[in-house]
Write a protein that holds these residues in place. Structure first.
Motif, short mmCIF file in Angstrom:
data_model
loop_
_atom_site.label_atom_id
_atom_site.label_comp_id
_atom_site.label_asym_id
_atom_site.label_seq_id
_atom_site.Cartn_x
_atom_site.Cartn_y
_atom_site.Cartn_z
N ALA A 115 4.09 45.21 16.83
CA ALA A 115 4.64 45.88 15.65
C ALA A 115 4.02 45.31 14.38
CB ALA A 115 6.16 45.72 15.62
N TYR A 116 3.82 43.98 14.37
CA TYR A 116 3.18 43.33 13.23
C TYR A 116 1.74 43.80 13.09
CZ TYR A 116 1.28 39.67 10.20
OH TYR A 116 0.67 38.99 9.18
N ASP A 117 1.06 43.97 14.22
CA ASP A 117 -0.32 44.46 14.22
C ASP A 117 -0.38 45.85 13.58
OD1 ASP A 117 -3.21 44.56 15.51
OD2 ASP A 117 -2.20 46.43 16.10
N ARG A 118 0.55 46.74 13.94
CA ARG A 118 0.58 48.08 13.35
C ARG A 118 0.94 48.03 11.87
NH1 ARG A 118 -2.67 50.76 14.78
NH2 ARG A 118 -3.47 48.68 15.22
N PHE A 119 1.82 47.08 11.51
CA PHE A 119 2.22 46.91 10.11
C PHE A 119 1.02 46.54 9.25
CE2 PHE A 119 3.19 43.51 7.02
CZ PHE A 119 3.83 44.26 6.04
N VAL A 120 0.24 45.57 9.71
CA VAL A 120 -0.94 45.14 8.95
C VAL A 120 -1.98 46.25 8.89
CG1 VAL A 120 -2.83 43.46 8.83
CG2 VAL A 120 -0.57 42.72 9.58
N ALA A 121 -2.19 46.96 10.02
CA ALA A 121 -3.19 48.02 10.07
C ALA A 121 -2.88 49.18 9.12
CB ALA A 121 -3.31 48.54 11.50
N ILE A 122 -1.59 49.51 8.98
CA ILE A 122 -1.20 50.67 8.16
C ILE A 122 -0.88 50.28 6.73
CG2 ILE A 122 0.56 52.47 7.88
CD1 ILE A 122 0.70 52.61 10.95
N CYS A 123 -0.19 49.15 6.54
CA CYS A 123 0.24 48.75 5.20
C CYS A 123 -0.79 47.90 4.46
CB CYS A 123 1.57 47.99 5.29
SG CYS A 123 2.91 48.96 5.99
N PRO A 156 -4.51 47.60 5.36
CA PRO A 156 -5.73 47.82 6.15
C PRO A 156 -6.93 46.98 5.72
CG PRO A 156 -5.30 49.69 4.70
CD PRO A 156 -4.09 48.82 4.65
N LEU A 157 -7.04 46.67 4.42
CA LEU A 157 -8.18 45.90 3.94
C LEU A 157 -8.13 44.45 4.41
CD1 LEU A 157 -8.45 47.28 0.28
CD2 LEU A 157 -9.76 47.97 2.29
N HIS A 158 -6.93 43.97 4.74
CA HIS A 158 -6.79 42.58 5.19
C HIS A 158 -6.68 42.46 6.71
CE1 HIS A 158 -5.16 42.52 0.97
NE2 HIS A 158 -5.95 41.46 0.92
N TYR A 159 -6.81 43.60 7.40
CA TYR A 159 -6.55 43.62 8.85
C TYR A 159 -7.47 42.68 9.61
CZ TYR A 159 -5.80 45.33 13.58
OH TYR A 159 -5.51 45.41 14.92
N THR A 160 -8.77 42.75 9.34
CA THR A 160 -9.74 41.93 10.09
C THR A 160 -9.48 40.45 9.92
OG1 THR A 160 -11.41 43.66 9.75
CG2 THR A 160 -12.20 41.52 10.48
#
Length: 308
Positions: free
Chosen positions: A119-127, A129-133
């Protein structure tokens, strides 16, 4: 093992879902099919992710770990049940019963933690996205799983040690297909207040906290999706987390229905409900993740074709 327990009980009897002889072949066939589907399905997910470079992302890393846990989850329970039906013996040694309970709680906890991290992974990816990597780096992902493996051993160990201090002098007949925590507590003729206190304190932290974390993560995710202007962008963003939402709903729907009550109110009907999260959910998870994802579905189909 405690000496008092050794003198009182040396084995339990797993009565399963039905004691009617005519039902046993049907139950054997049904659970054998579900076990094979669960193991093969989750193995295909692991192989698909491991063999496809474009699936080497944090999301798929956690899905592969979830599949591994689900294989272990079902393997702790179903083979023993099938063996008992085949040999027409309902017994399970005392040590074996506590061991089974330990690993059941362990893998249940790991499922909780992995679903929260996903859920945290999806949160970072959607909210964000620029910091995901940077946020979901390989080091972070491996560290999270490693720490989870260590921490999740504490709770089942405490329950196993506490269970070993109890006496089971009234009955050793478990109305279940496996040695489930509440089913064992209900059989004890000792004071189980400490055991229940551990369930409602430490258990709440380890089971309710991940669920709350998932809920808060999705509140932020849905808020971010609603702010998108294009309906196509909204649909695409939601589709990336729809599979995870389906798995979470299936898992927690049955889990809370059984465990958010005192062990004294545990019934035979609850034992049927636990089969949903212990057997049915691990069996359905591979289908949910593969059917909702084109890359995953294509790789899984290719693996099946190459092997047949």
């Amino acid at each position: 093992l405690g000496k008092s327990n050794q003198t009182i009980v040396s084995e339990f009897f797993l009565l399963g879902l039905s004691e009617v002889p005519e039902h046993q072949p049907l139950l054997f066939g049904l659970f054998l099919c579900m076990y094979v589907v669960a193991v093969v399905g989750n193995l295909l997910i692991i192989l698909a992710i491991g063999s496809t470079s474009n699936l080497h992302t944090p999301m798929y890393f956690f899905i592969a770990n979830l599949s591994c846990v689900d294989i272990c989850f079902t393997s702790v329970t179903i083979p023993k049940m099938l063996l008992n039906i085949q040999t027409q013996s309902q017994s399970i040694p005392y040590v074996g019963c506590l061991t089974q309970m330990y690993f059941l709680i362990l893998f249940l906890e790991l499922d909780n933690v992995l679903l929260a991290v996903m859920a945290y992974d999806r949160f970072v990816a959607i909210c964000h996205p620029l910091h995901y990597t940077i946020t979901m780096s390989p080091k972070f992902c491996i560290t999270v799983v490693s720490v989870a493996l260590i921490i999740t051993n504490i709770y089942p160990l405490i329950h196993t040690l506490l269970m070993d201090t109890l006496s089971f002098c009234a009955s050793v007949r478990i109305h279940h297909i496996f040695c489930e925590l509440y089913a064992l507590l209900k059989l004890s003729c000792s004071d189980i207040h400490i055991n229940e206190l551990v369930v409602y304190t430490l258990g709440s932290c380890l089971f309710v906290a991940p669920f709350l974390f998932i809920s808060v993560s999705y509140m932020h995710i849905f808020s971010a999706i609603l702010r998108l202007h294009s309906s196509q962008s909204k649909l695409k963003a939601f589709s990336t987390c729809s599979s995870h939402l389906a798995v979470v709903s299936l898992f927690y729907g049955t889990l809370f229905g059984v465990y958010l009550r005192p062990s004294s109110s545990y019934t035979i009907e609850d034992s049927v409900a636990t089969v949903l999260y212990a057997v049915v959910a691990p069996m359905l998870n591979p289908f949910i993740y593969s059917l909702r994802n084109k890359d995953m579905k294509g790789t899984v189909v290719l693996l099946i074709l190459l092997n047949f």
